[in-house]
Design a protein around this motif. Structure first.
Motif, mmCIF file in Angstrom:
data_model
loop_
_atom_site.group_PDB
_atom_site.id
_atom_site.type_symbol
_atom_site.label_atom_id
_atom_site.label_comp_id
_atom_site.label_asym_id
_atom_site.label_seq_id
_atom_site.Cartn_x
_atom_site.Cartn_y
_atom_site.Cartn_z
ATOM 1 N N PRO A 236 44.135 58.540 46.412
ATOM 2 C CA PRO A 236 44.805 58.099 47.585
ATOM 3 C C PRO A 236 44.620 56.900 46.680
ATOM 4 N N ARG A 237 43.253 56.038 46.303
ATOM 5 C CA ARG A 237 42.332 54.825 46.340
ATOM 6 C C ARG A 237 42.800 54.612 44.380
ATOM 7 N N LEU A 238 44.508 55.503 43.600
ATOM 8 C CA LEU A 238 44.171 54.911 43.055
ATOM 9 C C LEU A 238 45.030 53.137 42.639
ATOM 10 N N ALA A 239 45.776 52.955 42.884
ATOM 11 C CA ALA A 239 46.905 52.221 42.551
ATOM 12 C C ALA A 239 46.012 50.870 43.305
ATOM 13 N N GLU A 240 45.510 50.615 44.445
ATOM 14 C CA GLU A 240 43.865 49.917 44.414
ATOM 15 C C GLU A 240 43.037 49.323 43.644
ATOM 16 N N PHE A 241 42.832 50.640 43.269
ATOM 17 C CA PHE A 241 41.412 50.175 42.340
ATOM 18 C C PHE A 241 41.901 50.155 41.083
ATOM 19 N N LEU A 242 43.543 50.150 40.618
ATOM 20 C CA LEU A 242 43.646 49.791 39.430
ATOM 21 C C LEU A 242 44.141 48.011 40.085
ATOM 22 N N ALA A 243 44.523 48.096 41.401
ATOM 23 C CA ALA A 243 44.990 46.785 41.687
ATOM 24 C C ALA A 243 43.253 45.772 41.499
ATOM 25 N N ALA A 244 42.690 46.005 41.770
ATOM 26 C CA ALA A 244 41.652 45.369 42.040
ATOM 27 C C ALA A 244 41.016 45.048 40.520
ATOM 28 N N ALA A 245 40.653 46.481 39.968
ATOM 29 C CA ALA A 245 40.003 46.479 38.397
ATOM 30 C C ALA A 245 40.767 45.529 37.524
ATOM 31 N N MET A 246 42.038 45.366 37.786
ATOM 32 C CA MET A 246 43.175 44.722 36.458
ATOM 33 C C MET A 246 43.068 43.093 36.302
ATOM 34 N N ALA A 247 42.533 42.942 38.460
ATOM 35 C CA ALA A 247 42.074 41.086 38.521
ATOM 36 C C ALA A 247 41.040 40.884 38.405
ATOM 37 N N ALA A 248 40.066 41.890 38.135
ATOM 38 C CA ALA A 248 38.476 41.833 37.734
ATOM 39 C C ALA A 248 38.433 41.507 36.659
ATOM 40 N N TYR A 249 39.530 42.447 35.404
ATOM 41 C CA TYR A 249 39.139 41.722 34.182
ATOM 42 C C TYR A 249 40.396 41.338 33.571
ATOM 43 N N ALA A 250 41.061 39.886 34.830
ATOM 44 C CA ALA A 250 42.003 38.510 34.369
ATOM 45 C C ALA A 250 40.609 37.734 34.337
ATOM 46 N N GLU A 251 40.233 38.129 35.841
ATOM 47 C CA GLU A 251 39.422 36.681 35.223
ATOM 48 C C GLU A 251 38.290 36.492 34.370
ATOM 49 N N ARG A 252 38.001 37.603 34.129
ATOM 50 C CA ARG A 252 36.967 37.531 33.517
ATOM 51 C C ARG A 252 36.978 36.985 31.625
ATOM 52 N N ARG A 253 38.238 37.567 31.324
ATOM 53 C CA ARG A 253 39.085 37.928 30.279
ATOM 54 C C ARG A 253 40.335 37.024 29.298
ATOM 55 N N LEU A 254 40.740 37.590 30.528
ATOM 56 C CA LEU A 254 42.610 36.227 30.074
ATOM 57 C C LEU A 254 42.271 34.994 30.999
ATOM 58 N N ASP A 255 43.264 34.427 29.982
ATOM 59 C CA ASP A 255 43.637 32.599 30.576
ATOM 60 C C ASP A 255 44.331 32.624 31.183
#
Length: 255
Positions: A236-255
């Motif tokens: 039940p938390r997977l969708a929100e977890f992925l959304a937040a984790a992808m945002a964290a990754y993008a902020e740290r490693r993508l331009d």
């Protein structure tokens, strides 16, 4: 049917995790009928049938809020099940057509039979594909059209084995994300960020996202009812977890 089921027994019978049943209780979707010794939840037969309807609706692609609205309005269990059956039969017919199409395509590629061009698309729902593409354009602007075209170019020469490999990689990332959730990891935990590097490479097999589009893709996973239902089925938390984790990754490693 037995008059009462413990949460453990209901989870085992339905294939839904105990954690998910607790979440359904917490959000009011499937409240326990009573608490036993040690706070163990117990469910009456009517609640077991309600869970069946919830899972049927989830399999039809509805999100939890939509499911709650439907089951709360249902008055007649038999009529509700008839409506579910109608939808399931329609979906079965669609899948059966796809099975025939894929089987015939394999035979055609192996030289066992000829196949008309029109038959290649039998059972494929262009409206559903168009809806997904329109949602991407709405979220990411006209740049999404380039991503869609890029994805089509990259996958044009894929065989069935390559397509299965891509799907398996997405599944593996999702399963690993569930393990992190169960371990209590936050979406910006270093382990989650590393896992999202794997997610980024999985997406990169189709198109190359930047910071904004990778973040937006994660948000779409959480907001789209069809994607949400897929992830809710795993946790039940997977969708929100992925959304937040992808945002964290993008902020740290993508331009």
């Amino acid at each position: 049917m037995d008059e009462e089921w413990s949460i453990t027994r209901l989870a085992k019978a339905s294939g839904v995790t105990v954690r998910t049943l607790r979440h359904y209780d917490a959000v009011g979707l499937l409240p326990a009928d009573r608490l036993g010794a040690g706070g163990v939840r117990h469910y009456a037969a009517a609640s077991v049938l309600r869970l069946q309807r919830i899972l049927l609706l989830r399999d039809l692609g509805l999100g939890l809020s939509e499911i709650a609205a439907v089951v709360d309005e249902e008055k007649d269990a038999v009529e509700a099940l008839r409506a579910h059956l109608t939808g399931l039969l329609a979906e079965r017919r669609r899948v059966e057509r796809l099975v025939r199409t894929v089987t015939a395509t394999i035979a055609h590629l192996e030289g066992e039979r000829d196949m008309a061009l029109e038959d290649l698309f039998d059972g494929i729902d262009p409206a559903r594909q168009a809806a997904h593409e329109a949602e991407l354009v709405d979220r990411f602007g006209d740049g999404a059209r380039q991503h869609i075209a890029e994805s089509r170019r990259r996958t044009a020469g894929w065989d069935r084995a390559r397509a299965d490999e891509a799907v398996a990689e997405y599944e593996a990332v999702e399963d690993a994300a569930v393990e992190l959730i169960e371990a209590g990891a936050a979406p910006d935990d270093p382990r989650a960020v590393e896992l999202m590097d794997r997610q980024y490479r999985a997406v990169g097999a189709f198109w190359t996202p930047d910071r904004a589009s990778f973040t937006g893709l994660g948000r779409m996973y959480a907001d789209s009812p069809e994607f949400r239902a897929r992830y809710d089925a795993k946790h039940p938390r997977l969708a929100e977890f992925l959304a937040a984790a992808m945002a964290a990754y993008a902020e740290r490693r993508l331009d």
